[in-house]
Scaffold this active site. Sequence first.
Site, PDB file in Angstrom:
ATOM      1  N   PHE A 166       0.948  -1.227   0.025  1.00  0.00           N
ATOM      2  CA  PHE A 166       0.008   0.132   0.000  1.00  0.00           C
ATOM      3  C   PHE A 166       0.945   1.239   0.113  1.00  0.00           C
ATOM      4  O   PHE A 166       0.927   2.110   0.814  1.00  0.00           O
ATOM      5  CB  PHE A 166      -0.859   0.007   1.266  1.00  0.00           C
ATOM      6  CG  PHE A 166      -1.848  -1.142   1.231  1.00  0.00           C
ATOM      7  CD1 PHE A 166      -3.053  -1.129   0.512  1.00  0.00           C
ATOM      8  CD2 PHE A 166      -1.425  -2.277   1.853  1.00  0.00           C
ATOM      9  CE1 PHE A 166      -3.950  -2.113   0.599  1.00  0.00           C
ATOM     10  CE2 PHE A 166      -2.419  -3.530   2.054  1.00  0.00           C
ATOM     11  CZ  PHE A 166      -3.517  -3.467   1.375  1.00  0.00           C
ATOM     12  N   LYS A 221      -6.431  -5.295  -1.646  1.00  0.00           N
ATOM     13  CA  LYS A 221      -5.463  -4.185  -2.337  1.00  0.00           C
ATOM     14  C   LYS A 221      -6.350  -3.523  -3.426  1.00  0.00           C
ATOM     15  O   LYS A 221      -6.130  -2.236  -3.244  1.00  0.00           O
ATOM     16  CB  LYS A 221      -4.478  -4.938  -2.909  1.00  0.00           C
ATOM     17  CG  LYS A 221      -3.697  -4.409  -3.842  1.00  0.00           C
ATOM     18  CD  LYS A 221      -2.826  -3.350  -3.362  1.00  0.00           C
ATOM     19  CE  LYS A 221      -2.162  -2.368  -4.508  1.00  0.00           C
ATOM     20  NZ  LYS A 221      -1.275  -1.428  -4.095  1.00  0.00           N
ATOM     21  N   GLY A 270      -9.739  18.560  -8.126  1.00  0.00           N
ATOM     22  CA  GLY A 270      -8.654  18.818  -9.449  1.00  0.00           C
ATOM     23  C   GLY A 270      -8.638  18.277 -10.452  1.00  0.00           C
ATOM     24  O   GLY A 270      -9.936  17.582 -10.802  1.00  0.00           O
ATOM     25  N   CYS A 277      -0.877   3.363 -10.448  1.00  0.00           N
ATOM     26  CA  CYS A 277      -1.998   2.305  -9.788  1.00  0.00           C
ATOM     27  C   CYS A 277      -3.484   2.873  -9.867  1.00  0.00           C
ATOM     28  O   CYS A 277      -4.346   2.049 -10.313  1.00  0.00           O
ATOM     29  CB  CYS A 277      -1.597   2.488  -8.164  1.00  0.00           C
ATOM     30  SG  CYS A 277      -0.180   1.625  -7.888  1.00  0.00           S
ATOM     31  N   LYS A 338       2.141  13.556  -9.191  1.00  0.00           N
ATOM     32  CA  LYS A 338       1.936  14.412  -7.842  1.00  0.00           C
ATOM     33  C   LYS A 338       3.092  14.763  -7.301  1.00  0.00           C
ATOM     34  O   LYS A 338       4.243  14.337  -7.857  1.00  0.00           O
ATOM     35  CB  LYS A 338       1.171  13.419  -6.854  1.00  0.00           C
ATOM     36  CG  LYS A 338       2.239  12.146  -6.259  1.00  0.00           C
ATOM     37  CD  LYS A 338       1.529  11.332  -5.468  1.00  0.00           C
ATOM     38  CE  LYS A 338       2.368  10.189  -4.723  1.00  0.00           C
ATOM     39  NZ  LYS A 338       1.886   9.620  -3.681  1.00  0.00           N
ATOM     40  N   ARG A 345       3.710   8.443 -15.164  1.00  0.00           N
ATOM     41  CA  ARG A 345       2.814   7.521 -15.657  1.00  0.00           C
ATOM     42  C   ARG A 345       1.282   7.964 -15.501  1.00  0.00           C
ATOM     43  O   ARG A 345       1.170   8.309 -14.269  1.00  0.00           O
ATOM     44  CB  ARG A 345       2.929   6.215 -14.952  1.00  0.00           C
ATOM     45  CG  ARG A 345       4.453   5.501 -15.668  1.00  0.00           C
ATOM     46  CD  ARG A 345       4.760   4.085 -14.779  1.00  0.00           C
ATOM     47  NE  ARG A 345       4.980   4.492 -13.352  1.00  0.00           N
ATOM     48  CZ  ARG A 345       5.162   3.322 -12.554  1.00  0.00           C
ATOM     49  NH1 ARG A 345       4.976   2.101 -13.015  1.00  0.00           N
ATOM     50  NH2 ARG A 345       5.729   3.594 -11.466  1.00  0.00           N
TER      51      ARG A 345
HETATM   52  C1  UDX Z   1      -1.772   5.074  -4.733  1.00  0.00           C
HETATM   53  C2  UDX Z   1      -2.351   4.466  -3.280  1.00  0.00           C
HETATM   54  O1  UDX Z   1      -2.235   5.844  -2.505  1.00  0.00           O
HETATM   55  C3  UDX Z   1      -1.331   3.480  -2.625  1.00  0.00           C
HETATM   56  O2  UDX Z   1      -1.753   2.926  -1.454  1.00  0.00           O
HETATM   57  C4  UDX Z   1      -1.114   2.291  -3.649  1.00  0.00           C
HETATM   58  O3  UDX Z   1      -0.233   1.347  -2.976  1.00  0.00           O
HETATM   59  C5  UDX Z   1      -0.559   2.890  -5.092  1.00  0.00           C
HETATM   60  O4  UDX Z   1      -1.666   3.925  -5.282  1.00  0.00           O
HETATM   61  P1  UDX Z   1       0.248   6.674  -5.383  1.00  0.00           P
HETATM   62  O5  UDX Z   1      -0.025   6.154  -6.804  1.00  0.00           O
HETATM   63  O6  UDX Z   1       1.707   6.656  -4.766  1.00  0.00           O
HETATM   64  O7  UDX Z   1      -0.515   5.660  -4.130  1.00  0.00           O
HETATM   65  O8  UDX Z   1      -0.640   8.139  -5.311  1.00  0.00           O
HETATM   66  P2  UDX Z   1      -1.356   8.877  -4.221  1.00  0.00           P
HETATM   67  O9  UDX Z   1      -1.041   9.461  -3.180  1.00  0.00           O
HETATM   68  O10 UDX Z   1      -2.591   7.735  -3.783  1.00  0.00           O
HETATM   69  O11 UDX Z   1      -2.238   9.934  -5.173  1.00  0.00           O
HETATM   70  C6  UDX Z   1      -2.767   9.261  -6.480  1.00  0.00           C
HETATM   71  C7  UDX Z   1      -3.227  10.346  -7.272  1.00  0.00           C
HETATM   72  O12 UDX Z   1      -4.618  11.036  -6.738  1.00  0.00           O
HETATM   73  C8  UDX Z   1      -2.397  11.458  -7.385  1.00  0.00           C
HETATM   74  O13 UDX Z   1      -2.446  11.734  -8.947  1.00  0.00           O
HETATM   75  C9  UDX Z   1      -2.913  12.805  -6.590  1.00  0.00           C
HETATM   76  O14 UDX Z   1      -2.415  13.869  -7.210  1.00  0.00           O
HETATM   77  C10 UDX Z   1      -4.374  12.313  -6.675  1.00  0.00           C
HETATM   78  N1  UDX Z   1      -5.174  12.743  -5.547  1.00  0.00           N
HETATM   79  C11 UDX Z   1      -4.795  12.790  -4.420  1.00  0.00           C
HETATM   80  C12 UDX Z   1      -6.155  13.765  -5.898  1.00  0.00           C
HETATM   81  O15 UDX Z   1      -6.497  14.175  -6.871  1.00  0.00           O
HETATM   82  N2  UDX Z   1      -6.803  14.188  -4.946  1.00  0.00           N
HETATM   83  C13 UDX Z   1      -6.640  14.033  -3.271  1.00  0.00           C
HETATM   84  O16 UDX Z   1      -7.222  14.342  -2.685  1.00  0.00           O
HETATM   85  C14 UDX Z   1      -5.539  13.067  -3.218  1.00  0.00           C
END
Ligand code: UDX
Length: 486
Positions: A166, A221, A270, A277, A338, A345
């Site tokens: 995670f 997951k 946004g 993922c 982010k 990706r």
């Molecule tokens: C995610 C899961 O959080 C993690 O537990 C899993 O193992 C893999 O996928 P990650 O891909 O690193 O992790 O990014 P995450 O921080 O979850 O953000 C995903 C996307 O959502 C980003 O593009 C972020 O900008 C966006 N996001 C996040 C929003 O648009 N709004 C939010 O409030 C939070």
Amino acid sequence: MTNLPPNPANPGSNLAITVIGLGYVGLVTAACLAEWGHRVTGVDADDTRLTALRRGSSPFHEPGLESLVQSMIRAGRLRLASQAAEAVRDADIVFVAVGTHDGNGGWQTKTMLGCLKAVVPHLREGAVVVIRSTLPPDFVAQVGDIVAELRRGDDGQVSLLLNPEFTQEGKALDDFRSPSRVVLGVASDHDGRGQELLVAMYRAAKAPVIVMSAVEACLAKLGSNLFLATKITFANEMAALCDAFGGMIDPVVGAIGLDPRVAPSFLGAGVGFGGSCLPNQVAMISRIAESGGVATPLFAAVDEINHRQRNRFVDLIAEMLDGRLRDSRIALMGLAFKPDTDDIRDAPSIAIARSLIDAGADVAAFDPMPAARAAASQALPFLFVADSVEEALRGADAVALVTEWPELVNLDWTRVRALVRRPVVIDGRNALDQGTVLRAGYRYAAFGRGRHTPVAAFIEPSSEVVRTAITANTDVGDLETSLPGH
Ligand code: UDX
């Protein structure tokens, strides 16, 4: 590397562990297990990656990872190898963390199958195979039989478990060291030793360990990511309602998130979610469910709305430029999906840049991460990728923020005005302080924050409470607000 046997009084310590696949998930797993005191061998088929790692450089940006890998290699606790068969022979546990993306927005299980075939026949009896990669549930339902088939003969049995990660990029080390939970899915474990060994190994994480079947672990997951994606999408729908009826999204999600049954995180409206993922898994689960005869309209809607956000952002930029994208110069701030990563990706930035270019705009993009800039140049040859934020901003008709890197959010907006041609900011992450931007003389738009024209004097609320009350009412203070269609 010391070669002490596992301590019988503490079966989870000093284990010989091999991690196959030193991508994002595998490298973090290998380095952190070495940090916990195990004897780890990391295997990757890519010699260039191994050479770079031996020289001390990480193949991707992850805070703290490069120095942890270096120190574990120096301490002799992390060894690197290219031959899986050799590296698994004496292992107590073999983690498999090979890629499962097909590069086309779908899954592939070929690499996993190839890896199991190369590894399983060489394991010693009683070894534990742990799949760390995310896999589709239909494959997980068969994987126990696949491994059993590969052990036919006199080799003795091995255990097979799933241990989904995670991991959030940018926080990967903390997520491994102090996870909120550890999920173990048992595919085959004839004497229970696999489960026992992993539960003991994860004592170091001081987190609840939840043991379930392999298919359940796979769904736990996927379900976690689907829930996060749905939560973000919910916030985006609420933002659309705010824009339609004249409210600000910030206090709305603020109030919703303070309910402990909801929680405040992942309610940021946004341009939507990106990364390796969330988008991939949302899209895939709908297709897999369909092939299993199940309808999942919620996930199909999440997928559609998330893509719609990217288009809405382009429409918003056009609206702020009075409908004229052709020949307008757009400074696209941020390329990584982010902050705190160099990963592009399925980054919203790429789809947005492509649409803007298709509409005839000149796009100058910038990201603080050189690797993100290089990857974006490769992905979109017609995109101008600037080497500095100033270069991207110079002559811009609109500044479009796509990734909320602190250095982009905290730009000196008054100074930026001297660089841009027109003072227009479109905030794709609702990350900017609109008071600051408006006071600096920009027109400002975001998701669920209305559209704003600059004001001569914006009186900063004196406390957080007052501030929230004021932002809740788009019609107060010196803010001149115009809503779509007004
Ligand atoms: C995610 C899961 O959080 C993690 O537990 C899993 O193992 C893999 O996928 P990650 O891909 O690193 O992790 O990014 P995450 O921080 O979850 O953000 C995903 C996307 O959502 C980003 O593009 C972020 O900008 C966006 N996001 C996040 C929003 O648009 N709004 C939010 O409030 C939070």
